[in-house]
Scaffold this active site. Sequence first.
Site, PDB file in Angstrom:
ATOM      1  N   CYS A 188       0.782   3.482   3.114  1.00  0.00           N
ATOM      2  CA  CYS A 188       1.462   2.790   4.214  1.00  0.00           C
ATOM      3  C   CYS A 188       2.969   2.810   3.994  1.00  0.00           C
ATOM      4  O   CYS A 188       3.750   2.972   4.940  1.00  0.00           O
ATOM      5  CB  CYS A 188       0.978   1.340   4.306  1.00  0.00           C
ATOM      6  SG  CYS A 188      -0.807   1.155   4.327  1.00  0.00           S
TER       7      CYS A 188
ATOM      8  N   CYS B  37       0.863  -1.186   0.000  1.00  0.00           N
ATOM      9  CA  CYS B  37       0.000   0.000   0.000  1.00  0.00           C
ATOM     10  C   CYS B  37       0.896   1.231   0.000  1.00  0.00           C
ATOM     11  O   CYS B  37       1.738   1.384   0.878  1.00  0.00           O
ATOM     12  CB  CYS B  37      -0.904  -0.023   1.226  1.00  0.00           C
ATOM     13  SG  CYS B  37      -1.599   1.568   1.700  1.00  0.00           S
TER      14      CYS B  37
END
Length: 466
Positions: A394, A391
Amino acid sequence: TNTQRTSSLHTVRSRPHGNSMMSSVSSHWTFILKGPVTGDLDDCACDVETIDGFNNDRLFPKLQTLLESDYFRFYKVNLNKPCPFWTVSGHCGLRDCAVKTCSPVSSSSSSSSLYSAEANEEQLDECERAQHLGAVDVSLSDETREALLDWSKHDDEAEHFCVSDDEESPDSQHVDLLLNPERFTGYRGPEAWKIWNSIYEENCFKPLTVKRPLAPDSFRSSSGPEARIFYSWLEGQCVEKRAFYRLISGLHASINTHLSARYLLDDSWFQRRWGHNVTEFRQRFDSELTAGEGPKRLRNLYFLYLIELRALAKALPFFQRPSFRLYTGRAEEDQRHKELLLQVLQMARSFPLHFDETSLFAGDEKEAAKLKEDVRLAFLNISRIMDCVGCFKCRLWGKLQTQGLGTALKILFSERQIEALPASGGRRPSFQLSRREIVSLLNAFGRISTSVRELKNFRSLLAEER
């Protein structure tokens, strides 16, 4: 001290908020309100209450104001580096810092298909949801882009120490951190679990024969013999290796605190509402729900706070030099922000119960040098693992916070060089920090400071619901 029950760098799971859970609440919440997360911390002469008062009442407000300034809100990062350790398949392919598409399996393609049409539709919905939540907003105005080029020109004319490859890469770009807050993204699953497992199992000096409590592969109970073996092993390690392990656990706990505090509570066609998810917080930190591990995680968060706070205090002489500027091309504003930075650092230095870093690497000089290099290499490896996060949002915050912690360790390991800094120019300084290191250092500490503040908010919410 552990990989936490859920399995990702930014993993969360929705849980009901109904009255069904209220009957068991009282016995669980005492640990947060007045239980084990109080009193003295291990390996240092400090206590939780002193940190809470200092951070929440004094440091946090000034620090947040500083981090909203232009110098600290733009972080240069390469989000396109391939994972050096394994192939990142990604639940949905990533494009332009966002999820690209899903490749659903057609239910008619084979009689043995694993997915029905309904499952494919559900997978597409999940992909689209993750695409929005995990996207990194890289939009910048033309004026901002022109200013950033001027900043880079200014930085290139300065001398640097240990410039990271992200700064030199043509794939690096400036990201506005205020447009990309750290919060729930929906990132989960085996690949997410693999990140933390690789960090804990391969980079924290732990033999494979010693099993971590609540490791996500089998959700072992930490009340059994494996937990006793683990903590017996940990206490038998030198203070440097114990500290390293607790720093990683504290970072993990801090990230999970952010995600519980900025959880997607309502995701409908007409609104998205983010806020505190008390159920999620309890699932990660309640003593009973985590078989005693939750309070240990939070104590490690406070330990991480002390380490980074100490680094800020030790770095004060570097930033006090007249030649140092928080350069953005606006002289008066730059000076105001430097003064605010110095106020924050002087406040950090005034903290009464600092961690004593002289206890680290204090033995035999040759053995200490070898241990310090082992710690450096382990941390370098962890920073590379962040390129394996599937991600992008992230990955952004994972890279920033690991670099920030790495910069803090660099400062603590460079006390003599910092003390020898010349008051003015004229000769090359023996210690230097790049713009990217400075931005990551302050923002990483800002994340930890926010976590400590959020613990206060969760205590209030838990007290109200009791």
